[in-house]
Design a protein around this motif. Structure first.
Motif, PDB file in Angstrom:
ATOM      1  N   ILE A   1       0.848  -1.189   0.000  1.00  0.00           N
ATOM      2  CA  ILE A   1       0.000   0.000   0.000  1.00  0.00           C
ATOM      3  C   ILE A   1       0.883   1.238   0.000  1.00  0.00           C
ATOM      4  N   SER A   2       0.654   2.130  -0.957  1.00  0.00           N
ATOM      5  CA  SER A   2       1.437   3.369  -0.960  1.00  0.00           C
ATOM      6  C   SER A   2       0.503   4.543  -1.209  1.00  0.00           C
ATOM      7  N   LYS A   3       0.970   5.706  -0.831  1.00  0.00           N
ATOM      8  CA  LYS A   3       0.181   6.928  -1.001  1.00  0.00           C
ATOM      9  C   LYS A   3       0.768   7.722  -2.145  1.00  0.00           C
ATOM     10  N   LEU A   4      -0.056   8.312  -2.979  1.00  0.00           N
ATOM     11  CA  LEU A   4       0.479   9.213  -3.992  1.00  0.00           C
ATOM     12  C   LEU A   4       0.914  10.492  -3.284  1.00  0.00           C
ATOM     13  N   SER A   5       1.970  11.090  -3.800  1.00  0.00           N
ATOM     14  CA  SER A   5       2.542  12.223  -3.076  1.00  0.00           C
ATOM     15  C   SER A   5       1.715  13.501  -3.226  1.00  0.00           C
ATOM     16  N   ASP A   6       0.778  13.502  -4.167  1.00  0.00           N
ATOM     17  CA  ASP A   6       0.025  14.738  -4.389  1.00  0.00           C
ATOM     18  C   ASP A   6      -1.452  14.600  -4.073  1.00  0.00           C
ATOM     19  N   LYS A   7      -2.041  15.740  -3.876  1.00  0.00           N
ATOM     20  CA  LYS A   7      -3.487  15.793  -3.697  1.00  0.00           C
ATOM     21  C   LYS A   7      -4.119  15.895  -5.082  1.00  0.00           C
ATOM     22  N   PHE A   8      -5.291  15.360  -5.228  1.00  0.00           N
ATOM     23  CA  PHE A   8      -5.976  15.439  -6.508  1.00  0.00           C
ATOM     24  C   PHE A   8      -7.352  16.044  -6.317  1.00  0.00           C
ATOM     25  N   ASN A   9      -7.552  17.197  -6.920  1.00  0.00           N
ATOM     26  CA  ASN A   9      -8.836  17.867  -6.775  1.00  0.00           C
ATOM     27  C   ASN A   9      -9.925  17.245  -7.626  1.00  0.00           C
ATOM     28  N   HIS A  10      -9.500  16.625  -8.715  1.00  0.00           N
ATOM     29  CA  HIS A  10     -10.487  16.127  -9.671  1.00  0.00           C
ATOM     30  C   HIS A  10     -10.912  14.705  -9.362  1.00  0.00           C
ATOM     31  N   LEU A  11     -12.032  14.325  -9.949  1.00  0.00           N
ATOM     32  CA  LEU A  11     -12.479  12.941  -9.819  1.00  0.00           C
ATOM     33  C   LEU A  11     -11.756  12.100 -10.861  1.00  0.00           C
ATOM     34  N   PHE A  12     -11.479  10.861 -10.511  1.00  0.00           N
ATOM     35  CA  PHE A  12     -10.836   9.961 -11.464  1.00  0.00           C
ATOM     36  C   PHE A  12     -11.907   9.188 -12.226  1.00  0.00           C
ATOM     37  N   LEU A  13     -11.811   9.200 -13.552  1.00  0.00           N
ATOM     38  CA  LEU A  13     -12.813   8.481 -14.339  1.00  0.00           C
ATOM     39  C   LEU A  13     -12.286   7.162 -14.873  1.00  0.00           C
ATOM     40  N   SER A  14     -11.053   7.185 -15.354  1.00  0.00           N
ATOM     41  CA  SER A  14     -10.546   6.022 -16.056  1.00  0.00           C
ATOM     42  C   SER A  14      -9.032   6.111 -16.107  1.00  0.00           C
ATOM     43  N   SER A  15      -8.368   4.976 -16.299  1.00  0.00           N
ATOM     44  CA  SER A  15      -6.915   4.978 -16.337  1.00  0.00           C
ATOM     45  C   SER A  15      -6.433   4.028 -17.427  1.00  0.00           C
ATOM     46  N   CYS A  16      -5.374   4.417 -18.106  1.00  0.00           N
ATOM     47  CA  CYS A  16      -4.815   3.556 -19.154  1.00  0.00           C
ATOM     48  C   CYS A  16      -3.318   3.815 -19.244  1.00  0.00           C
ATOM     49  N   ASN A  17      -2.524   2.767 -19.137  1.00  0.00           N
ATOM     50  CA  ASN A  17      -1.056   2.867 -19.208  1.00  0.00           C
ATOM     51  C   ASN A  17      -0.490   3.925 -18.258  1.00  0.00           C
ATOM     52  N   GLY A  18      -1.123   4.127 -17.129  1.00  0.00           N
ATOM     53  CA  GLY A  18      -0.605   5.084 -16.154  1.00  0.00           C
ATOM     54  C   GLY A  18      -1.157   6.488 -16.317  1.00  0.00           C
TER      55      GLY A  18
END
Lengths: 366, 167
Positions: free
Chosen positions: A106-123
């Motif tokens: 389990i790791s934490k991303l170093s940044d905050k994200f204001n937006h909603l995540f919809l989809s992911s592809c190849n990072g």
């Protein structure tokens, strides 16, 4: 043990020397490893570490890491996992859960994200900003690059969008579906549009007039892309891990029929059923442990595979909170093979789960 | 077309070869194990020599590689056992030892072991400081302090404005 004493072997008079002569091996330390070996080692290092440390080692490494070839090979070695984001607190740090060497990391991303995540592809993550006229962005959370997409339409939301990679043209495409009330006719209408990232200045409408009503119904949903998150269609849960798609069908609250699709043929095969009825108490005890105020009843929603066909993650819901999806500070990973159950602590009770891999990819053909 | 060689492949007899390290130690290895290394296989195909001298691999490293080859040549072991052997094989080894191993497996072209060792090295390098990596790889820092600071400074969100609209 002297080298010349092996007289019992015929024809040994001409020892063979391998071409590459690394004399420095005789010293106590190797000066430096050849570039191709360094390449083979570095492709296994997680993208986050490469960005934070490895690229700063020396200029030669920095140049190597920037090449398309390295980014491509590195992507092939990257591990798929689940990106968990708190959708209530928009300034929280998302959590990344993945399997490495049989363990859940389990790791934490170093940044905050204001937006909603919809989809992911190849990072690359497709983000949605509901505050700013439904704007869409593409971001790589590791390399910290972000790019805005042309606005889809002023009056319809674009949260039903997904990003996919077209390998033949080496381009990223974003598909958007929507379902809206036509003001003139007072009828609900479907719409579908596509955008080639970095090429199209505006969205191209996809003609859907010829589609059957059943097919049009599907356009109400988020489009499937190469790395889809849990797509719940009634009692059907479509889950993906990279290029592979699986389907879980609710049999009861704690058991599911499992199907998997062969990527080559599109053929569905039935897999062994997942039955967690017997473990019901374990989940209820966990609910109490994390949240003593919680009622005993809970339900599970499959959200994604951490390891294809082996480790499945379930989001937990407290029964009395439905239909407002509130999970009691944890989710569950279940090993289908060993039947082990792990609980993964979360820092929020309102989470979205997205299949994701950390990579160094950006929108320039890598 | 119809006649075939009745003798078949030369697998019936269990042959062995002697491999000599750069410091003179010799190892007796079965041919079935030796041919798992693409380099050794080529040598054995080209020459009838039963003694192969490896001028650039020391005895400790060679002993490890041979232990790996012999295990993988053993038909009596299941793939699962071989996989757990691989994990055991690289675990607990020091970074320096792995460096010699990865070089040796690259020279001998033992692809699977090269992959396993490279992966293990990457695992050790995870979460390590830049200075640690430089020391272990014996790399001189060729960044000027300004250049290094510049890269670190760029460690902030970059907006790619190719697609940005007028705001």
């Amino acid at each position: 043990m002297a080298g010349d004493n092996c007289l019992h072997v015929k024809g040994q008079t001409c020892p063979f020397y391998l071409r590459r002569c690394i004399r420095r091996m005789l010293k106590t330390n190797i000066d430096s490893l050849p570039d191709d070996i360094v390449f083979d080692i570095l492709v296994h290092i997680p993208a986050q570490d490469i960005y934070n440390a490895t690229r700063l080692v020396c200029r030669k490494w920095y140049q190597m890491i920037l090449t398309h070839n390295f980014i491509h090979v590195h992507l092939q070695h990257s591990t798929c996992g689940l990106l968990i984001k708190n959708w209530l607190d928009r300034t929280s740090h998302p959590t990344f859960v993945a399997m490495r060497q049989g363990r859940i990391e389990i790791s934490k991303l170093s940044d905050k994200f204001n937006h909603l995540f919809l989809s992911s592809c190849n990072g690359l993550i497709l983000e949605f900003d509901c505050l700013k006229s439904y704007a869409l962005y593409i971001a790589n959370p590791v390399t910290k690059q972000r790019s805005a997409l042309p606005t889809f339409s002023a009056n319809t939301t674009s949260d039903c969008s997904a990003i996919a990679y077209a390998a033949t043209s080496m381009e990223y495409k974003v598909v958007n579906t929507c379902y809206f009330m036509n003001g003139n006719t007072d009828e609900f209408e479907h719409d579908c549009a596509i955008l080639t990232v970095g090429v199209d200045k505006s969205w191209r409408r996809v003609n859907i007039q010829h589609l059957s009503l059943t097919a049009k119904e599907l356009l109400k949903r988020t489009p499937f892309a190469t790395e889809v998150h849990s797509e719940r269609l009634g009692y059907y849960h479509y889950l993906s891990m990279g290029s592979y798609l699986s389907l879980l069908i609710d049999c009861s609250e704690f058991s599911w029929e499992v199907w998997e699709m062969k990527p080559e043929t599109g053929e569905w095969t039935k897999m062994p059923k997942i039955d967690l009825e017997a473990q019901k108490c374990t989940f209820e005890q966990l609910c109490c442990k994390y949240d003593s105020s919680s009622s005993l009843t809970c339900s599970l929603l499959p959200v994604g595979w951490l390891k294809s066909k082996e480790v499945l993650v379930f989001n937990v819901f407290k029964e009395h909170t439905l239909p407002i999806f509130i999970s009691p500070w944890f989710c569950i990973a279940y090993n289908v093979r060993t039947r082990e159950i792990y609980s993964i602590e979360l820092d929020s009770i309102c989470n979205t789960f997205l299949v994701h891999r950390n990579s160094l990819v950006w929108l320039d053909g890598c | 077309m119809v006649t075939t060689d009745e003798k078949g492949p030369l697998t019936a007899k269990k042959k062995s070869v002697i491999i000599r390290s750069c410091d003179g130690d010799e190892f007796l290895v079965s041919e079935s194990a030796a041919v798992l290394s693409t380099s050794l296989k080529k040598i054995l195909e080209e020459k009838e020599d039963r003694l192969i001298h490896l001028s650039d691999i020391d005895n400790k490293t060679l002993a490890m590689v041979i232990a790996y080859l012999s295990t993988h040549a053993d038909d009596g072991l299941s793939d699962d056992l071989k996989r757990s052997f691989d994990q055991e094989f690289v675990s607990g080894k020091e970074f320096d030892v792995l460096k010699y191993l990865v070089l040796a497996t690259d020279t001998l072209q033992v692809t699977c072991l090269c992959y396993t060792v490279a992966k293990k090295m990457a695992d050790i390098m995870k979460n390590k400081l830049v200075e640690w990596v430089r020391r272990e790889f014996d790399i001189q820092n060729d960044y000027t302090p300004e250049a290094e600071a510049e890269i670190r400074r760029l460690d902030a969100w970059a907006w790619d404005d190719r697609q940005l609209e007028d705001d």
